[in-house]
Write a protein that holds these residues in place. Structure first.
Motif, PDB file in Angstrom:
ATOM      1  N   GLY A  50      80.218  65.631  42.553  1.00  0.00           N
ATOM      2  CA  GLY A  50      80.213  66.955  43.182  1.00  0.00           C
ATOM      3  C   GLY A  50      81.483  67.731  42.890  1.00  0.00           C
ATOM      4  O   GLY A  50      81.454  68.949  42.661  1.00  0.00           O
ATOM      5  N   ALA A  51      82.615  67.012  42.871  1.00  0.00           N
ATOM      6  CA  ALA A  51      83.896  67.661  42.577  1.00  0.00           C
ATOM      7  C   ALA A  51      83.933  68.179  41.150  1.00  0.00           C
ATOM      8  O   ALA A  51      84.416  69.295  40.886  1.00  0.00           O
ATOM      9  N   LYS A  77      81.359  69.075  39.334  1.00  0.00           N
ATOM     10  CA  LYS A  77      80.474  70.244  39.254  1.00  0.00           C
ATOM     11  C   LYS A  77      81.178  71.488  39.788  1.00  0.00           C
ATOM     12  O   LYS A  77      81.102  72.574  39.202  1.00  0.00           O
ATOM     13  N   LYS A  78      81.878  71.322  40.914  1.00  0.00           N
ATOM     14  CA  LYS A  78      82.628  72.450  41.481  1.00  0.00           C
ATOM     15  C   LYS A  78      83.684  72.947  40.496  1.00  0.00           C
ATOM     16  O   LYS A  78      83.839  74.157  40.266  1.00  0.00           O
ATOM     17  N   ALA A  79      84.445  71.995  39.941  1.00  0.00           N
ATOM     18  CA  ALA A  79      85.525  72.364  39.019  1.00  0.00           C
ATOM     19  C   ALA A  79      84.969  73.044  37.785  1.00  0.00           C
ATOM     20  O   ALA A  79      85.528  74.039  37.297  1.00  0.00           O
ATOM     21  N   TRP A 122      82.112  74.767  37.446  1.00  0.00           N
ATOM     22  CA  TRP A 122      81.610  76.109  37.756  1.00  0.00           C
ATOM     23  C   TRP A 122      82.727  77.072  38.141  1.00  0.00           C
ATOM     24  O   TRP A 122      82.635  78.278  37.877  1.00  0.00           O
ATOM     25  N   HIS A 123      83.791  76.552  38.732  1.00  0.00           N
ATOM     26  CA  HIS A 123      84.893  77.430  39.132  1.00  0.00           C
ATOM     27  C   HIS A 123      85.763  77.822  37.937  1.00  0.00           C
ATOM     28  O   HIS A 123      86.194  78.980  37.834  1.00  0.00           O
ATOM     29  N   TRP A 129      89.569  75.375  46.914  1.00  0.00           N
ATOM     30  CA  TRP A 129      88.115  75.326  46.908  1.00  0.00           C
ATOM     31  C   TRP A 129      87.579  73.897  46.790  1.00  0.00           C
ATOM     32  O   TRP A 129      86.368  73.681  46.746  1.00  0.00           O
ATOM     33  N   LEU A 130      88.481  72.910  46.700  1.00  0.00           N
ATOM     34  CA  LEU A 130      88.099  71.500  46.726  1.00  0.00           C
ATOM     35  C   LEU A 130      88.472  70.896  48.076  1.00  0.00           C
ATOM     36  O   LEU A 130      89.521  71.237  48.644  1.00  0.00           O
ATOM     37  N   SER A 131      87.644  69.979  48.582  1.00  0.00           N
ATOM     38  CA  SER A 131      87.983  69.287  49.822  1.00  0.00           C
ATOM     39  C   SER A 131      89.054  68.228  49.549  1.00  0.00           C
ATOM     40  O   SER A 131      89.292  67.851  48.388  1.00  0.00           O
ATOM     41  N   GLU A 139      87.532  65.340  47.733  1.00  0.00           N
ATOM     42  CA  GLU A 139      87.245  65.642  46.329  1.00  0.00           C
ATOM     43  C   GLU A 139      88.520  65.634  45.489  1.00  0.00           C
ATOM     44  O   GLU A 139      88.538  65.115  44.364  1.00  0.00           O
TER      45      GLU A 139
END
Length: 440
Positions: free
Chosen positions: A19-20, A22-24, A26-27, A219-221, A224
């Motif tokens: 998930g991390a 994917k976030k990275a 897309w960001h 934007w990351l927890s 993550e």
């Protein structure tokens, strides 16, 4: 029971890490993609400006080739220092400065009136831009481990064919639309202005949007961030264990593997820059008008964009790097030879140019998985910049060589044969890179 708990924990940790990533992805990637799109557009739009600028300023093919190539003299001289500054100041600040500077200099190309002013502006644009690409390669090592970097680099570098796919028709339209001399400027002057100013604005945006590393990413927890940092630390331990390169700048300069990688990158770029700077001219020599040239030049880049992403996914899936560089290089050189052998047949020339563009650009993106896989973090800033600088010498040699050969023979065919031979040498050298260092 214990094994079941361990398996569940590992699965949950893997889900967090995925998930991390994917976030990275897309960001970071879409924004950096746009930055690289304008980076490449500003670098090679002189290939379209040439269609009008040469006649307007009475420039020869040799003068154009030297002007297109002298950009890379400034680029090579500034590559290593620029990347060391980035390593010290952080990506956000230095990339913002670079983009504002090269965007302004690229727009200023509209003021060119003589060969000297052409040379000077191209040289300093190269100086300003030098650290962007190797800086981005280094930047990705702060976010993604080796096994994720093939696809990330392919997505990032697909900006090159997309810049051709969009930039070709756009540049052709600009030249045609402003052919009436609106505002007292020729079409080629409007082209430089309208493609340079967006880069300045993007440079300002970089300062506010990018983070220098995982720790600064709001934007990351927390979970993550920890998972991504652990994966990077493990990857760094592997690199240190297999690295043949010392950690000082002196060690990098003395290492034969780094120089061999620079030669390989040079051979790839010889083909890439021949395509970038001469593709519009080769297509126009088939008898097409400027606007049609713009649309036709998009075709090879369309195929290349798809092929690059496929190659990146394949390399990561199979954990294989060398053949994913070497095979596209062979494909590229066969494409160049096809275009040279059948230079009077428009269909065969377009097929050959499409093959050459697909192969050269796929090899270009896949190449960076080789040095990034075994250069330790301390050596990466200098090593990546040195390899990139060696490769970018081709940016000077390739367009000048093609221009000189064309003036001497009135054809680009002989130049395409020379470029094919250089790419063959590079493809063979790739296979000398030890598989155990890079196939992971």
């Amino acid at each position: 029971m214990g094994n079941s708990t361990t398996t569940t924990t590992a699965t949950a940790a893997g889900a967090v890490l995925d998930g991390a990533y994917k976030k990275a992805t897309w960001h970071l990637i879409p924004f950096i993609f746009v930055c690289y799109f304008f980076n490449y557009l500003d670098r090679v739009n002189v290939g379209f400006a040439k269609l009008e600028m040469m006649d307007a300023l009475n420039l020869s093919n040799t003068v154009y080739g030297l002007g297109a190539g002298i950009f890379f003299i400034g680029y090579v001289l500034s590559g290593v220092p620029s990347n060391l500054i980035l390593h010290k100041l952080g990506a956000r600040r230095w990339i913002a400065v670079m983009m504002i500077m090269w965007g302004a200099l690229s727009a200023a190309m509209l003021f060119v009136t003589t060969p000297t002013s052409f040379y000077v502006l191209r040289f300093f644009t190269g100086v300003a831009e030098a650290g962007f690409f190797p800086g981005m390669v280094l930047y990705f090592t702060h976010w993604f481990p080796s096994q994720k970097r093939g696809q990330v680099m392919a997505l990032f570098m697909s900006a090159i064919p997309i810049s051709g796919l969009i930039g070709g028709p756009l540049s052709g339209w600009m030249l045609a639309h402003f052919s009436a001399g609106q505002g007292g400027m020729a079409g080629w002057q409007w082209l430089f202005l309208l493609q340079g100013l967006p880069t300045v604005l993007l440079g300002v945006a970089v300062y506010f949007y990018l983070n220098d590393g995982i720790a600064q990413a709001k934007w990351l927890s927390t979970q993550e961030k920890a998972a991504m940092q652990t994966a990077l630390d493990d990857d760094e331990k592997q690199r240190q264990a297999t690295s043949t390169v010392g950690q000082s700048i002196g060690d990098v300069l003395k290492n034969g593997s780094v120089w061999m990688l620079g030669v390989i990158y040079f051979s790839i770029q010889m083909g890439v820059y021949a395509i970038n700077f001469w593709l519009p001219s080769i297509i126009k020599s088939l008898g097409y008008d400027t606007q049609t040239v713009g649309w036709l030049s998009a075709i090879p880049y369309l195929f290349a964009a798809v092929f690059m992403v496929w190659a990146g996914r394949s390399a990561d899936k199979h954990r294989e790097r060398r053949w994913h560089v070497s095979a596209p290089m062979l494909m590229g050189l066969f494409g160049l030879m096809m275009a040279a052998n059948f230079s009077t047949n428009p269909l065969v020339v377009m097929v050959g140019l499409s093959m050459a563009t697909m192969g050269a650009l796929a090899a270009l993106s896949m190449f960076w998985s080789l040095p990034a896989a075994f250069l330790g973090s301390a050596a990466a800033a200098a090593g990546l910049a040195l390899i990139n600088s060696l490769g970018q010498i081709a940016g000077f040699v390739s367009p000048f060589l093609v221009g000189w050969i064309k003036d001497a023979t009135q054809s680009t065919d002989a130049a395409l044969y020379v470029l094919s031979a250089v790419m063959l040498l590079g493809a063979l050298l790739v296979l000398r890179v030890p598989a155990k260092l890079v196939n992971r």
